[in-house]
Motif scaffolding. Structure first.
Motif, PDB file in Angstrom:
ATOM      1  N   THR A  33     -12.418 -17.434  52.088  1.00 12.81           N
ATOM      2  CA  THR A  33     -13.307 -16.346  51.679  1.00 12.81           C
ATOM      3  C   THR A  33     -13.242 -16.178  50.166  1.00 12.81           C
ATOM      4  OG1 THR A  33     -11.609 -14.666  51.875  1.00 12.81           O
ATOM      5  CG2 THR A  33     -12.916 -15.156  53.864  1.00 12.81           C
ATOM      6  N   GLU A  34     -14.162 -15.443  49.657  1.00 11.71           N
ATOM      7  CA  GLU A  34     -14.218 -15.202  48.206  1.00 11.71           C
ATOM      8  C   GLU A  34     -13.007 -14.405  47.758  1.00 11.71           C
ATOM      9  OE1 GLU A  34     -15.491 -15.851  44.584  1.00 11.71           O
ATOM     10  OE2 GLU A  34     -16.560 -16.618  46.325  1.00 11.71           O
ATOM     11  N   GLU A  35     -12.541 -13.520  48.584  1.00  8.16           N
ATOM     12  CA  GLU A  35     -11.366 -12.707  48.274  1.00  8.16           C
ATOM     13  C   GLU A  35     -10.118 -13.597  48.152  1.00  8.16           C
ATOM     14  OE1 GLU A  35      -9.132  -9.583  50.923  1.00  8.16           O
ATOM     15  OE2 GLU A  35     -11.070  -8.744  50.285  1.00  8.16           O
ATOM     16  N   GLU A  36      -9.965 -14.555  49.072  1.00 10.73           N
ATOM     17  CA  GLU A  36      -8.831 -15.482  49.016  1.00 10.73           C
ATOM     18  C   GLU A  36      -8.898 -16.375  47.777  1.00 10.73           C
ATOM     19  OE1 GLU A  36      -7.855 -16.167  53.759  1.00 10.73           O
ATOM     20  OE2 GLU A  36      -9.399 -17.403  52.805  1.00 10.73           O
ATOM     21  N   ARG A  37     -10.100 -16.809  47.425  1.00  7.22           N
ATOM     22  CA  ARG A  37     -10.282 -17.607  46.211  1.00  7.22           C
ATOM     23  C   ARG A  37      -9.853 -16.822  44.977  1.00  7.22           C
ATOM     24  NH1 ARG A  37     -12.570 -22.190  45.780  1.00  7.22           N
ATOM     25  NH2 ARG A  37     -14.152 -23.093  47.081  1.00  7.22           N
TER      26      ARG A  37
END
Length: 190
Positions: A33-37
């Motif tokens: 996800t974008e949050e993990e990135r």
């Protein structure tokens, strides 16, 4: 019956089910996800800052080390000399060096013994040669020639040159043979 655990290096061929598991793995991590990135990116930035800080600390410590060495009078040349001495000592105390040294010492002793034996053999051969009839005959001829030269040079009657005396002595000794030496003279034994 024993059960055996399988490892990564087992040479069993892949089965069809194993191939299915491998094909399901996504190497591009597109599921992230974008949050993990963003979280991974922040961790990367933080890690790069730590590396930079550590490089600065290391440079500072190296400068401090150089200053302390200079105050103690330790120059790069003296360090090199100390390192060489330490390495030389380590090499001399190594097992390989000791074995090589012992082998060379043994070889030197054997070579010395061989030369001693050779020298003794040569000395013995020269002694045998000197006692041989051929050498005795040669020695007698030389002594006879020397006596003749001394006699002719020592007398005042001859008054010849040294070359004349030598040639007459050579002629006289060539006429004398070991079998008839001094047998034709007036002092001939009866």
């Amino acid at each position: 019956m024993e059960t055996r655990q399988q490892g990564f290096l087992d040479s069993e061929p892949l089965r069809e089910a194993d191939e299915d598991y491998v094909s399901e793995v996504d190497l591009n991590n597109s599921i992230m996800t974008e949050e993990e990135r963003e979280e991974i990116h922040q961790e990367l930035v933080k890690l790069e800052e730590e590396i930079s800080t550590l490089k600065q600390v290391l440079a500072s410590k190296e400068k401090q080390q150089a200053d302390l060495r200079q105050k103690l009078g330790i120059s790069p040349l003296s360090e090199l000399r100390n390192n060489f001495s330490r390495s030389w000592h380590d090499m001399q105390t190594s097992t390989a060096f000791k074995k090589t040294s012992e082998t060379l010492s043994t070889a030197g002793q054997k070579t010395s013994a061989a030369f001693t034996t050779l020298g003794s053999a040569i000395t013995r051969k020269f002694g045998d040669m000197r006692n041989s009839p051929s050498f005795k005959s040669f020695e007698e001829k030389v002594e006879s020639t020397v006596t003749t030269i001394k006699t002719k040079v020592g007398t005042s009657e001859s008054r010849g040159s040294f070359e004349d005396v030598l040639s007459s002595a050579a002629n006289a000794s060539s006429q004398d043979t070991p079998t008839n030496t001094l047998t034709d003279g007036p002092d001939r034994p009866c």
